[in-house]
Design a protein around this motif. Sequence first.
Motif, PDB file in Angstrom:
ATOM      1  N   ALA A  55      13.586 -37.320  13.888  1.00  0.00           N
ATOM      2  CA  ALA A  55      14.251 -38.402  13.994  1.00  0.00           C
ATOM      3  C   ALA A  55      14.775 -38.994  12.880  1.00  0.00           C
ATOM      4  N   PHE A  56      14.210 -38.773  11.695  1.00  0.00           N
ATOM      5  CA  PHE A  56      14.562 -39.240  10.533  1.00  0.00           C
ATOM      6  C   PHE A  56      15.786 -38.409  10.071  1.00  0.00           C
ATOM      7  N   ARG A  57      15.842 -37.184  10.368  1.00  0.00           N
ATOM      8  CA  ARG A  57      17.032 -36.483   9.962  1.00  0.00           C
ATOM      9  C   ARG A  57      17.942 -36.593  10.819  1.00  0.00           C
ATOM     10  N   THR A  58      17.920 -36.895  12.084  1.00  0.00           N
ATOM     11  CA  THR A  58      18.937 -37.584  12.936  1.00  0.00           C
ATOM     12  C   THR A  58      19.878 -38.763  12.107  1.00  0.00           C
ATOM     13  N   LYS A  59      18.863 -39.670  11.523  1.00  0.00           N
ATOM     14  CA  LYS A  59      19.353 -40.895  11.114  1.00  0.00           C
ATOM     15  C   LYS A  59      20.145 -40.547   9.839  1.00  0.00           C
ATOM     16  N   ILE A  60      19.667 -39.632   9.015  1.00  0.00           N
ATOM     17  CA  ILE A  60      20.444 -39.251   7.902  1.00  0.00           C
ATOM     18  C   ILE A  60      21.851 -38.498   8.476  1.00  0.00           C
ATOM     19  N   ASP A  61      21.871 -37.718   9.479  1.00  0.00           N
ATOM     20  CA  ASP A  61      23.159 -37.038   9.935  1.00  0.00           C
ATOM     21  C   ASP A  61      24.101 -38.088  10.208  1.00  0.00           C
ATOM     22  N   GLU A  62      23.702 -39.006  11.110  1.00  0.00           N
ATOM     23  CA  GLU A  62      24.639 -40.220  11.477  1.00  0.00           C
ATOM     24  C   GLU A  62      25.206 -40.945  10.364  1.00  0.00           C
ATOM     25  N   LEU A  63      24.163 -41.140   9.351  1.00  0.00           N
ATOM     26  CA  LEU A  63      24.899 -41.996   8.312  1.00  0.00           C
ATOM     27  C   LEU A  63      25.721 -41.135   7.426  1.00  0.00           C
ATOM     28  N   LEU A  64      25.586 -39.933   7.120  1.00  0.00           N
ATOM     29  CA  LEU A  64      26.659 -39.053   6.385  1.00  0.00           C
ATOM     30  C   LEU A  64      27.994 -39.015   7.392  1.00  0.00           C
ATOM     31  N   GLN A  65      27.722 -38.881   8.621  1.00  0.00           N
ATOM     32  CA  GLN A  65      28.978 -38.715   9.488  1.00  0.00           C
ATOM     33  C   GLN A  65      29.640 -40.061   9.073  1.00  0.00           C
ATOM     34  N   ARG A  66      28.832 -41.183   9.230  1.00  0.00           N
ATOM     35  CA  ARG A  66      29.617 -42.467   9.075  1.00  0.00           C
ATOM     36  C   ARG A  66      30.598 -42.654   7.575  1.00  0.00           C
ATOM     37  N   LEU A  67      29.591 -42.134   6.719  1.00  0.00           N
ATOM     38  CA  LEU A  67      30.231 -42.243   5.230  1.00  0.00           C
ATOM     39  C   LEU A  67      31.447 -41.392   5.305  1.00  0.00           C
ATOM     40  N   GLN A  68      31.632 -40.293   5.977  1.00  0.00           N
ATOM     41  CA  GLN A  68      32.735 -39.362   5.776  1.00  0.00           C
ATOM     42  C   GLN A  68      34.094 -39.912   6.539  1.00  0.00           C
ATOM     43  N   ALA A  69      33.838 -41.019   7.620  1.00  0.00           N
ATOM     44  CA  ALA A  69      34.994 -41.438   8.203  1.00  0.00           C
ATOM     45  C   ALA A  69      35.230 -42.966   7.612  1.00  0.00           C
ATOM     46  N   ALA A  70      34.393 -43.402   6.897  1.00  0.00           N
ATOM     47  CA  ALA A  70      34.448 -44.704   6.140  1.00  0.00           C
ATOM     48  C   ALA A  70      35.785 -44.823   5.290  1.00  0.00           C
ATOM     49  N   ASP A  71      36.523 -45.862   5.461  1.00  0.00           N
ATOM     50  CA  ASP A  71      37.441 -46.281   4.273  1.00  0.00           C
ATOM     51  C   ASP A  71      36.855 -46.742   3.013  1.00  0.00           C
ATOM     52  N   ASN A  72      35.945 -47.767   3.170  1.00  0.00           N
ATOM     53  CA  ASN A  72      35.315 -48.246   2.199  1.00  0.00           C
ATOM     54  C   ASN A  72      33.754 -47.633   1.758  1.00  0.00           C
ATOM     55  N   GLN A  73      33.874 -46.380   1.275  1.00  0.00           N
ATOM     56  CA  GLN A  73      32.536 -45.599   1.102  1.00  0.00           C
ATOM     57  C   GLN A  73      31.672 -46.006   0.286  1.00  0.00           C
ATOM     58  N   GLY A  74      32.288 -46.913  -0.943  1.00  0.00           N
ATOM     59  CA  GLY A  74      31.314 -47.558  -1.741  1.00  0.00           C
ATOM     60  C   GLY A  74      30.178 -48.312  -1.277  1.00  0.00           C
ATOM     61  N   SER A  75      30.329 -48.886  -0.138  1.00  0.00           N
ATOM     62  CA  SER A  75      29.357 -49.625   0.262  1.00  0.00           C
ATOM     63  C   SER A  75      28.019 -48.926   0.986  1.00  0.00           C
ATOM     64  N   PHE A  76      28.177 -47.424   1.026  1.00  0.00           N
ATOM     65  CA  PHE A  76      27.313 -46.600   1.558  1.00  0.00           C
ATOM     66  C   PHE A  76      26.041 -46.127   0.492  1.00  0.00           C
ATOM     67  N   LEU A  77      26.560 -46.561  -0.823  1.00  0.00           N
ATOM     68  CA  LEU A  77      25.956 -46.164  -2.052  1.00  0.00           C
ATOM     69  C   LEU A  77      24.438 -46.573  -1.897  1.00  0.00           C
ATOM     70  N   MET A  78      23.986 -47.594  -1.507  1.00  0.00           N
ATOM     71  CA  MET A  78      22.717 -48.128  -1.899  1.00  0.00           C
ATOM     72  C   MET A  78      21.910 -47.583  -0.429  1.00  0.00           C
ATOM     73  N   LYS A  79      22.593 -47.432   0.436  1.00  0.00           N
ATOM     74  CA  LYS A  79      21.856 -46.658   1.834  1.00  0.00           C
ATOM     75  C   LYS A  79      21.604 -45.229   1.383  1.00  0.00           C
ATOM     76  N   LEU A  80      22.414 -44.672   0.806  1.00  0.00           N
ATOM     77  CA  LEU A  80      21.930 -43.153   0.340  1.00  0.00           C
ATOM     78  C   LEU A  80      20.724 -43.124  -0.734  1.00  0.00           C
ATOM     79  N   LEU A  81      20.846 -43.977  -1.515  1.00  0.00           N
ATOM     80  CA  LEU A  81      19.711 -44.212  -2.711  1.00  0.00           C
ATOM     81  C   LEU A  81      18.369 -44.429  -1.823  1.00  0.00           C
ATOM     82  N   HIS A  82      18.409 -45.435  -0.917  1.00  0.00           N
ATOM     83  CA  HIS A  82      17.259 -45.913  -0.232  1.00  0.00           C
ATOM     84  C   HIS A  82      16.599 -44.713   0.429  1.00  0.00           C
ATOM     85  N   LEU A  83      17.521 -44.035   1.118  1.00  0.00           N
ATOM     86  CA  LEU A  83      16.965 -42.859   2.001  1.00  0.00           C
ATOM     87  C   LEU A  83      16.543 -41.702   1.146  1.00  0.00           C
ATOM     88  N   GLN A  84      17.152 -41.466   0.010  1.00  0.00           N
ATOM     89  CA  GLN A  84      16.625 -40.396  -0.964  1.00  0.00           C
ATOM     90  C   GLN A  84      15.074 -40.853  -1.305  1.00  0.00           C
TER      91      GLN A  84
END
Length: 439
Positions: A55-84
Amino acid sequence: MELTDHPLTEARRYGYVEDGGVWLRPVLGQPARRIGQVKDTDDDALRYFAQRYEAFRTKIDELLQRLQAADNQGSFLMKLLHLQEQTKRHDGLGDYESLHRRLKEAEEQLNVSVARNREKNLATKISLIAQAEALRDTVEWISASETVKDLRQAWLKTGPVDKALTEELETRFHGAVQEFFDRRKAFQSDRKAMARRTVERYRDLVNQAETLKNSDQFEATSRQLKQLQTAWREVNGTLPKKQAAELWTKFRAANNHFFERLKKHIESQRPVEVRPGAAPGSPEESLLRKRELAKRAEALIALPPNQGVTQAKALQAEWKQSGAVRGPESDQLWQRFMLACDKVFEMSALDYYLRKRQAEGAAPLAPAERAQAATTALRKFIESDRQELATLKDNLGKLNSSAANDQFRQLLQGKIRTFERKIQTKTELIALFQLPITG
């Protein structure tokens, strides 16, 4: 053939059961840690925590997919650090090393993208600052205000830049915008003050005109009112339409009042020549009428050009009805009458020419300067008339003397007389403008 229990196999690869607890093997530099307890069987407990990992891996997969499709990718930085950080603390059984590596790679790619975007943002903000600073000298307040509005919106929509540059850029941009608004405010204050001065000047001219409107010093007052009319045009102020109309109505009414009185005065000064035996319709009566019309025409030069033209046309109509008279005096009266009317028409044309020059942006003229400008214009017109006259005389000289050309010859001779009279009229007007201004 026995089917493989894949979730259970993966769970045993990354964890184990000991003393009734479920343990995660050492990962990401962390020692083995207990993540739960066995409630039913060991295998059920291991499968449960394997499912938590999935379930945790699926959550990360979905986040990374949204990141690739996003125009403003900078807004995902804190989410990536939090998941790390969560990969080090999450209670599940699975390949947390792989998840952490994927998140770390995404972070590095994102940092590159953010750096690139910040460079673009920096270029955009420098351009916006340049555009804002370029408005420091503009006086096109309406269009410039719209430009400033657009610049502010563009500034808000532009992403961040390097923190070390943020304060300097913000200060420059907002400083340039504030300078524009300060200048606009000062201009509006000056415009209000100018409007007050304009109103005061117009009111002063209205008061002067109203003071003069009942004067009996007709000649001097006529010149004074003409000077006031020139001064009115020289003010050239911009006021609200209603206020401007009210002031102009008062000024025009005072002028009209005086010139109506002047007209009546001129009418009252007509010579009453009664000669015994001068029967109605007789040549003597016609001669008297022509003398009177010539004097009335000569008095029109004191009127404003528009009124003078109207009355000159009326006098010309009266002349046609005054009857036929022959003799030297009749010819002299005709020359006097036509010269007087021509002066009125030429004065009207000259006034139109000077007003047109004023409308085209020429500087306002004082009365003496206006007289000089009128003299210069008249001399230019005379030169043009002389050239036209020379052409007409040349054409007349070349005309064959046959009877077939008599009508055309008479036409040319008439035009020659007209231009000679035009030159004489303008020459006399120049002499009039060169008289000293009094009153």
